[in-house]
Design an enzyme around this catalytic site. Structure first.
Site, PDB file in Angstrom:
ATOM      1  NE  ARG A  83      -1.107   1.659  -7.898  1.00 31.05           N
ATOM      2  CZ  ARG A  83      -1.465   2.666  -8.250  1.00 31.05           C
ATOM      3  NH1 ARG A  83      -1.213   4.036  -7.666  1.00 31.05           N
ATOM      4  NH2 ARG A  83      -2.392   2.953  -9.128  1.00 31.05           N
ATOM      5  CD  GLU A  84      -2.611   5.148  -1.423  1.00 31.63           C
ATOM      6  OE1 GLU A  84      -2.464   6.347  -2.005  1.00 31.63           O
ATOM      7  OE2 GLU A  84      -3.536   4.506  -1.293  1.00 31.63           O
ATOM      8  CB  SER A  85       3.688   7.666  -0.787  1.00 32.20           C
ATOM      9  OG  SER A  85       4.311   6.976  -0.041  1.00 32.20           O
ATOM     10  CE1 TYR A 139      -3.876   2.696  -3.986  1.00 32.69           C
ATOM     11  CE2 TYR A 139      -5.142   0.730  -3.216  1.00 32.69           C
ATOM     12  CZ  TYR A 139      -4.274   1.558  -3.057  1.00 32.69           C
ATOM     13  OH  TYR A 139      -3.812   1.833  -1.925  1.00 32.69           O
ATOM     14  CB  ILE A 199      -1.054   0.011   1.089  1.00 30.30           C
ATOM     15  CG1 ILE A 199      -2.067  -0.972   1.044  1.00 30.30           C
ATOM     16  CG2 ILE A 199      -1.717   1.235   1.406  1.00 30.30           C
ATOM     17  CD1 ILE A 199      -3.003  -0.715   0.088  1.00 30.30           C
TER      18      ILE A 199
END
Length: 643
Positions: A507-509, A611, A504
């Site tokens: 993928r997010e940052s 995502y 997570i």
């Protein structure tokens, strides 16, 4: 940390205040804390840059990488015409670097205010700043440049969907008087203001149209504020070409808001309007995608109306989605057979081709395609491997980079400044210097820079740089276990899989602690402030969310909450993390039970669909165990989602 074999202290002519620890082939860049303290003290005294104390501090920073930033700020804050020579020298030395534009912009604004046209034109460089562009055009006319050279440039400046600064008024007035502002130009700008611009500009622009055309501007403004206006066709008096343009714009928005109204309106409009081929294709494509994403019963009808020559990957996604929902595998094969050749080799379509072959009892052919896919480090490759019950392949090919290569690229002043800002915690400036530094490197040197960034904990630069170069096979560099201790600690506390939390955050940052999304999500795991406030049960500041430990603590807590809300289904929890739990609940309500891989493929939001695929693939990489079949993708293969 690996045992340190030797310590290299680079000389002043190489890394200035930056030292390096070398352990095996890793280089840990260490900054001079004493020099940093002097720099920070000097920054605070910049308002007294003529003082003896400031000069003493400044002189101690002669070899410090960030000393030019003191010069830049001093010149900006004490701007005067007598500084022209010093500013010219500074800008020439640091041209195109992050040190250039802030000073150049401030200097140009100062010269414009002082009405120093000749000096302004000397320092001016092409920019997207409309204020400076208008000053440049004004000064160019004053300097004697022919109006037929200058004024045509105003047309591009004027054709924007928002208001221009009043400083542009003089040049725009001359442009208008010279006859460049035509009715067609005004019409184009109304379109720009309506479609993505500031609709409040439309009334002003409407008044620039001839009296008999002003109703068109008012009509477009109404449609912009309320797309349902297109259902009241009496407002479209002449059904003219321009009215068709307005109607096309409005109906493409209405189909997303109220599909049934849009369908009824367009059916009627086709009898009275004359749409161009392009307009008709745009409407059909928008209807097809909107209806498919909303699971509307007429979706298939509109998808079949599309011109095969105008079908792109997005349209193909929805065509496939419709037949996958039915699990009509013969139809899946038919759809894939008609696909343009350039798309057929993509892993996504190869996987569904294999699934359809197996489902229609062409087992040998289907398994051959699956076997080919299973060697790929990709979502569909991992699915294929699990389908065959074989171990996944990461295709890991670590970069082999020498210490000499690393030392060589660290000679760049921009490299020194980038790492110095990074260690000071000034990440925005650090990234600006990094991006500038990359413009001076060839692809091999960029890979070296990525390796250096990873070794020094600057994980996001390593990830983005590898992607920029297109080198995807050093798995450890692309998927580092950043913030390992904190993620494992908080994941354990929340009883969730640490690999999921790593995936997570990646993928997010890409592990950028100060990441901020366009919608306001912040930090490592991209938490919305309101969500963070609820999780913390108290107020949260921006700085609180930019703290990695705080962000991971709340992020893993939110994952636990979503997992519980979705009865332990990690796929649904992942989708909820991206799209929100209410949307996922709505998707489930509107779908029947289907295999998890099909459900993922039919997620209405492209962003969420990709995502979920990414997070699943990343999680597999983070918990990969050589020689074992993926437990994650085995669950995807065997799971059913929906009522």
């Amino acid at each position: 940390m690996k045992s340190i074999l030797k310590v290299i202290l680079l000389s002043v002519c190489t890394l200035s205040s930056i030292n390096i620890l070398q352990a095996n082939d890793s280089l840990q860049i260490l900054t001079d804390v004493g020099q940093q303290r002097i720099f920070l003290k000097a920054e605070k005294l910049l308002v007294k840059s003529n003082s003896q104390q400031y000069q003493s501090l400044y002189n101690q920073l002669y070899y410090y990488p960030l000393q030019p930033y003191l010069d830049q700020r001093r010149l900006i804050e004490n701007m005067q015409l007598s500084s022209a020579g010093e500013i010219a020298t500074f800008l020439e030395k640091h041209q195109h670097s992050p040190l250039d534009w802030p000073l150049r912009k401030a200097w140009l604004m100062f010269l414009a205010k002082k009405n120093k046209g000749a000096l302004f034109l000397e320092f001016y460089q092409s920019t997207r700043n409309n204020v400076l562009t208008c000053h440049k055009l004004n000064f160019s006319l004053e300097a004697g440049l022919p109006s037929n050279v200058v004024l045509p440039q105003v047309t591009k400046l004027w054709l924007v969907g928002k208001s221009l600064d009043k400083v542009c008024d003089p040049i725009i007035e001359q442009w208008q008087q010279a006859g460049y502002r035509t009715d067609e130009i005004v019409w184009q700008r109304i379109g720009l203001a309506a479609d993505g611009g500031k609709h409040t500009l439309i009334p002003y622009l409407t008044n620039l149209l001839p009296k008999d055309q002003q109703y068109l501007g008012r009509l477009w403004h109404q449609v912009r504020r309320d797309p349902a206006t297109v259902t009241r066709q009496y407002k479209f008096i002449k059904k003219s070409t321009k009215e068709s343009q307005i109607y096309t714009y409005g109906i493409k928005r209405l189909i997303w808001r109220d599909p049934d109204k849009a369908l009824a309106s367009f059916k009627k409009a086709q009898q009275t309007f004359t749409f161009s081929t392009t307009q008709h294709q745009q409407i059909v494509a928008k209807f097809a995608v909107a209806l498919a994403s909303k699971n509307h019963p007429q979706a298939r009808i509109w998808l079949e109306k599309l011109d095969p020559l105008n079908i792109d990957s997005n349209i193909m996604q929805w065509q496939l989605t419709e037949v996958l929902k039915q699990q009509n595998w013969q139809l899946v094969l038919k759809e894939l057979a008609t696909m343009p050749e350039k798309y057929k080799a993509k892993l996504q379509w190869r996987y569904w081709y294999a699934r359809a072959l197996i489902a229609t009892d062409d087992l040998e052919h289907g398994q051959d395609v699956m076997n080919e896919l299973s060697s790929k480090r990709h979502y569909y490759g991992f699915l294929a491997a699990s389908y065959l019950e074989t171990p996944v392949s990461l295709q890991n090919s670590p970069l082999a980079i020498t210490s000499q290569e690393k030392n060589a690229i660290l000679l760049h002043p921009s490299a020194k400044r980038a790492f110095e800002f990074y260690y000071l915690g000034r990440y925005v400036k650090a990234r600006r210097e990094w991006r500038y530094w990359l413009t001076q490197l060839n692809n091999r040197e960029k890979l070296v820079a990525a390796k250096l960034a990873n070794e020094n904990g600057w994980f996001d630069r390593a990830i983005f740089t590898l992607s920029k170069v297109g080198y995807m096979d050093d798995v450890e560099l692309r998927f580092p276990k950043a913030f390992d201790k904190k993620i494992n600690q908080h994941a354990k506390k929340q009883a969730i899989n640490p690999a999921w939390a790593f995936a997570i955050a990646r993928r997010e940052s890409s592990f950028m602690t100060d990441a901020r999304s366009p919608v306001g999500a912040k930090g490592l795991m991209q938490l919305m402030p309101n969500t963070a406030k609820q999780l913390k049960r108290g107020s949260v500041s921006r700085q609180y969310l930019y703290n990695a430990d705080n962000n991971i603590k709340l992020g893993t807590k939110y994952l636990r909450k979503l997992l519980d809300k979705n009865k332990g289904n990690q796929i649904l929890a992942t989708a909820s993390y991206n799209a929100g739990p209410h949307r996922v609940k709505g998707w489930l309500k509107n779908s029947h039970a289907m295999p998890a891989d099909i459900w993922i493929e039919t997620i209405p939001f492209k962003e969420t669909r990709n995502y979920v695929k990414s997070v699943l693939a990343y999680q597999e990489i983070y918990q990969h165990k050589p020689g074992q079949v993926s437990q994650i993708f085995e669950q995807v293969i065997n799971m059913s989602i929906g009522d």
